[in-house]
Motif scaffolding. Sequence first.
Motif, PDB file in Angstrom:
ATOM      1  N   CYS A 164      -3.001   1.215  -4.891  1.00  0.00           N
ATOM      2  CA  CYS A 164      -3.816   0.106  -5.328  1.00  0.00           C
ATOM      3  C   CYS A 164      -3.758   0.112  -6.860  1.00  0.00           C
ATOM      4  O   CYS A 164      -3.472  -0.831  -7.485  1.00  0.00           O
ATOM      5  CB  CYS A 164      -5.270   0.615  -5.115  1.00  0.00           C
ATOM      6  N   CYS A 167      -0.071  -1.625  -7.605  1.00  0.00           N
ATOM      7  CA  CYS A 167      -0.269  -3.080  -7.258  1.00  0.00           C
ATOM      8  C   CYS A 167      -1.036  -3.747  -8.581  1.00  0.00           C
ATOM      9  O   CYS A 167      -0.736  -4.860  -9.025  1.00  0.00           O
ATOM     10  CB  CYS A 167      -0.789  -3.335  -6.014  1.00  0.00           C
ATOM     11  N   SER A 168      -2.155  -3.346  -9.062  1.00  0.00           N
ATOM     12  CA  SER A 168      -2.750  -3.425 -10.306  1.00  0.00           C
ATOM     13  C   SER A 168      -2.039  -3.531 -11.569  1.00  0.00           C
ATOM     14  O   SER A 168      -1.817  -4.411 -12.098  1.00  0.00           O
ATOM     15  CB  SER A 168      -4.050  -2.706 -10.360  1.00  0.00           C
ATOM     16  N   THR A 180       0.848  -9.099  -4.836  1.00  0.00           N
ATOM     17  CA  THR A 180       0.165  -7.810  -5.171  1.00  0.00           C
ATOM     18  C   THR A 180      -1.049  -7.493  -4.847  1.00  0.00           C
ATOM     19  O   THR A 180      -1.527  -6.364  -4.531  1.00  0.00           O
ATOM     20  CB  THR A 180       0.299  -7.815  -6.940  1.00  0.00           C
ATOM     21  N   ARG A 181      -1.835  -8.834  -4.499  1.00  0.00           N
ATOM     22  CA  ARG A 181      -3.252  -8.623  -4.088  1.00  0.00           C
ATOM     23  C   ARG A 181      -3.434  -8.315  -2.631  1.00  0.00           C
ATOM     24  O   ARG A 181      -3.991  -7.448  -1.994  1.00  0.00           O
ATOM     25  CB  ARG A 181      -3.833 -10.034  -4.115  1.00  0.00           C
ATOM     26  N   ARG A 184      -2.581  -4.671  -2.829  1.00  0.00           N
ATOM     27  CA  ARG A 184      -3.902  -3.763  -3.112  1.00  0.00           C
ATOM     28  C   ARG A 184      -4.796  -3.723  -2.016  1.00  0.00           C
ATOM     29  O   ARG A 184      -5.651  -2.774  -1.776  1.00  0.00           O
ATOM     30  CB  ARG A 184      -4.321  -4.228  -4.428  1.00  0.00           C
TER      31      ARG A 184
END
Length: 331
Positions: A164, A167-168, A180-181, A184
């Motif tokens: 997470c 990806c953030s 990326t969402r 995550r």
Amino acid sequence: MGLFNYTVAGGGFILIGAWESLASTSTALKNSSQPSTSQNPSTDKHTQDSVFSSSITFVLILILSFLSVLDSLLSFFDAINSKDNVGSVLQLQVIAISLLFFLYSVLGLMTCLKKSFLLPTPILNLVCLFAFAEEFLLFYLQRKDPSGVENRYYDLLLVPITICAFCSFLELKNPKSSYTRLGRGIGLILQGMWILQMGFAFFSDLVAQGCALHEKSRGNYTVKCKGHQEYHRGRAIATLQFNCHLALLVTVISFVYSIVCKKNGISREHMRYRPIGAEMQHLEMDNQAHFTLDSDEDDNENGIKEEMNVEMQRAIVPVPESETNGYHTGP
């Protein structure tokens, strides 16, 4: 905290991650199946769908973070009444992390619902990154009992938290990326599944044989084992459980992704079968055919040109001047 609290927390993470993954997958498939033209009538609709899905995500994070703050406050006062200094300090850390996620959800909702509130997207993503980084430090440094089996569960929980956070971090560079969402969201699902597993392992009969839970306060507990052999068996069972959760997650994601692809469709350019080397063979055959035709035409053209040159040479051969009326015109 109890099994009920772990169940609510794990279910909330799974719900948020599932919604985030489905929304990002649907957006990515729609973008790939439609041409990227400047005048696309469905662009506004996709923007509205993205805002709607983001709003639901922020609402879910808001509810879960608020419940986490309330639960941590109850655990904090219980630790004070039990004179558990470690438990009270631990709950203050949990409250700080929950407030960061609460701030992230509030700012996100204001950005989506109020057009007058303009907040740069990197700042919002930076708040989310700080929240995951603080959560990582909480479980990485949490060693209330060095010999407790729960430390192995906390170490394995660092895997989805790292996913997470990474990806953030990538979202800071490309805020509009759907992948990326998606990453995550998958990390949140795995984190929720593992929180559920920890709840069943700590507060039910599913704990490793020879190990038992010892609570100092509502939020401060440890899982102790009888001997060295039981301790290693408990750690091995935790690792096996995590691998099973990871395999189950991969299977479910593959199944759901196939359903979403079938429902939304994928561009034919992405699904068209192209054998390896077929294009090269086609080009070679075209070149050979083109070379053969050119050679025949060149030969015919060369032959025609040679005949024309011979006739031209014959036409311009000097003819001796003829005699007129029997008299030679010479000197």
